[in-house]
Enzyme design. Sequence first.
Site, PDB file in Angstrom:
ATOM      1  N   PRO A 561     -17.253 -11.605   7.868  1.00  0.00           N
ATOM      2  CA  PRO A 561     -15.904 -11.016   7.411  1.00  0.00           C
ATOM      3  C   PRO A 561     -15.443  -9.677   8.296  1.00  0.00           C
ATOM      4  O   PRO A 561     -16.470  -9.203   8.594  1.00  0.00           O
ATOM      5  CB  PRO A 561     -16.085 -10.615   6.067  1.00  0.00           C
ATOM      6  CG  PRO A 561     -16.966 -11.394   5.374  1.00  0.00           C
ATOM      7  CD  PRO A 561     -17.930 -11.822   6.398  1.00  0.00           C
ATOM      8  N   CYS A 562     -14.457  -9.687   8.686  1.00  0.00           N
ATOM      9  CA  CYS A 562     -13.781  -8.745   9.615  1.00  0.00           C
ATOM     10  C   CYS A 562     -13.135  -7.640   8.911  1.00  0.00           C
ATOM     11  O   CYS A 562     -12.404  -6.613   9.532  1.00  0.00           O
ATOM     12  CB  CYS A 562     -12.933  -9.048  10.743  1.00  0.00           C
ATOM     13  SG  CYS A 562     -11.269  -9.800  10.232  1.00  0.00           S
ATOM     14  N   ASN A 563     -13.172  -7.476   7.730  1.00  0.00           N
ATOM     15  CA  ASN A 563     -12.231  -6.501   7.016  1.00  0.00           C
ATOM     16  C   ASN A 563     -12.523  -5.198   7.307  1.00  0.00           C
ATOM     17  O   ASN A 563     -11.443  -4.492   7.269  1.00  0.00           O
ATOM     18  CB  ASN A 563     -12.551  -6.681   5.173  1.00  0.00           C
ATOM     19  CG  ASN A 563     -12.362  -8.062   4.759  1.00  0.00           C
ATOM     20  OD1 ASN A 563     -12.890  -9.207   5.316  1.00  0.00           O
ATOM     21  ND2 ASN A 563     -11.539  -8.220   4.016  1.00  0.00           N
ATOM     22  N   LEU A 565     -13.792  -4.169  10.253  1.00  0.00           N
ATOM     23  CA  LEU A 565     -13.772  -4.065  11.607  1.00  0.00           C
ATOM     24  C   LEU A 565     -12.331  -4.057  12.218  1.00  0.00           C
ATOM     25  O   LEU A 565     -12.149  -3.471  13.261  1.00  0.00           O
ATOM     26  CB  LEU A 565     -14.809  -5.136  12.204  1.00  0.00           C
ATOM     27  CG  LEU A 565     -16.117  -5.131  11.743  1.00  0.00           C
ATOM     28  CD1 LEU A 565     -16.642  -6.539  12.468  1.00  0.00           C
ATOM     29  CD2 LEU A 565     -16.730  -4.031  12.567  1.00  0.00           C
ATOM     30  N   ALA A 566     -11.486  -4.677  11.518  1.00  0.00           N
ATOM     31  CA  ALA A 566      -9.921  -5.098  12.231  1.00  0.00           C
ATOM     32  C   ALA A 566      -8.958  -4.090  11.176  1.00  0.00           C
ATOM     33  O   ALA A 566      -9.474  -3.286  10.319  1.00  0.00           O
ATOM     34  CB  ALA A 566      -9.840  -6.445  11.855  1.00  0.00           C
TER      35      ALA A 566
END
Length: 603
Positions: A561-563, A565-566
């Site tokens: 999951p990129c939550n 990071l993005a």
Amino acid sequence: MAGWTSDSDDSDKFEWDNDGVAEPSSAPAMRNFDSPGPSTLGSNEWINGEVLPTSLIERYVVMGFPKEMVMKSIKEIGHIDADALLELLLTYKALDDDDAGGNNHSTSGCILPVVEDDDDLDFENWDGDDDAGGRESSSDDSGYEDFLREMSERDEKIKSLVNMGFSEDEANEAIIRCGVDADICVLVDSVSASRVAEDCHSRNLSDHQVTDRCFNSFGGRKKARLMEESRKKRKRYGSGGQGNRPSLDGSDEDSMPLPNPMVGFNLPGYSGPSVTRMLSKLDTGPPFFYYENVARAPKGEWAKISRNLFDIQPEFVDSLHLCAAARKRGYIHNLPIENRSPLLPLPPKTIFEAFPHYKKWWPSWDTRTHLNCLQTCVASAKLTDRIQRALVSSSNPPTKSVQKYVMDECKKWNLVWVGKNKVAPLEPDEMEYILGFPRDHTRGVGKTQRYKSLGNSFQVDTVAYHLSVLRRMFPNGVRVLSLFTGIGGGEVALHKLGIHMRVVVSIEIGEASKKIFKSWWDQTQTGTLIEITDVKSLTNDRVASFISQFGGFDLVIGGSPCNNLAGSNRHHRDGLEGKHSALFYDYVRILNFVKSAMGGRRM
């Protein structure tokens, strides 16, 4: 890859969000604060003895601006300059949306940051990236929690700017102009240029002229010096040079510059310098592994990812080189990089190649050839209606300020022209096409879930290009351990390459994504599919049992999951230590165990 959808139901916040091809358009001239203008508003809508034309007020009201806001704006700057008036109304609207708490900020119009050295700030790579940040939900139940999160990110950026020596008012105004998702270096430039005279945005001015105007309009040398200081701060807080190989030994954790162009080690038809890399024998496959996440993560995170994945250099690719939409991603893998081959036929690479029927209504002043990154949610009908009203009320062609407003929203939300003065978001099947999935791949779940699952997916053509080297290596098929499977972008890529999947052990927690993937598998595959919901439940003992049962895995693939990071506030996100993105370490744990159990490196 899991993601968040967010923001309020009103999508016309005046902010930037560029992921790739869309560059900020030139802003209209800033209004002159020193010029004389109306100063008193009498009864019966009189200004300085003049009755306001009813048609003038109604013109802006039908565009979605409250009558009181129109009156206030005309009171401040008059109504002769329609472009300046609309610009001020848009600014007040942004203040209304962003500062519901009632803070009073001075509105200085929207001007672009002055950029004196083109290579100091790369607008092509200026984005709010990507799947998890600052977005308007297509449903009605996502507002409050995400509003609080955005306000927290806003406060953190204000704090950073104040710590750098700027005032809180200046920080607030910069965020209003550039958006809460703007890089800190962009905000620094915006503060430095905030009171430049109306024509300072013109690139024809010399540095000396710009500095003189800064001195005169700022009213002192302190503000003028910010033009020079901002250069230094840009370099300190981002936008370093491109192309240098990062140091991964911990001596310079922040040094992971993104290449420009973002074409990875090689791409079909790219004539740049060839890239070679040497992996140690312990790092080569099988088992092969393939890890993906957003390229524009907070500083230091890709260096950390690389250190946990055997110090292998990331391969950064923007999918706009392979399809009609930008999608900046980083990939770490131990696959060979020679003798790759693309999927055929090659996908369309421009908007009109993908959707030629939109050309009929596309205005000449919309010069987009590619879409920005496809997100997890889309613009509301409220926004598209507002855009249509603005265009109908304007001239033909629209004034530059209207064009700017429309283009900002079209770039932000990937709106396309479906009729005269009419824009609309992409349909789910159009997103499937651009991302390389078969038509109706996501059909069978709600529309909101379709957008969310597609926004979090792989771009199939990009992944297939990397995985194509497996075709000759595994003529009898592959055994796949698929972590964070999503809607099966990796598996669809293998299928399109003609690589038989003998077995896939899939780990995916999202019910909608699981349903989509299972439906596709049942219709297209003959191999064994084992589904596991939670990556935490995939213990080492369980992995060992699968290795014993199937003789090992040929490929471990996934994107955690990129939550964290993005999104909007890359400099202050939790990164890999965040609640969701920390699942990366489960990818590392499982991969290390597979390699160890199969005779590879590390526990």
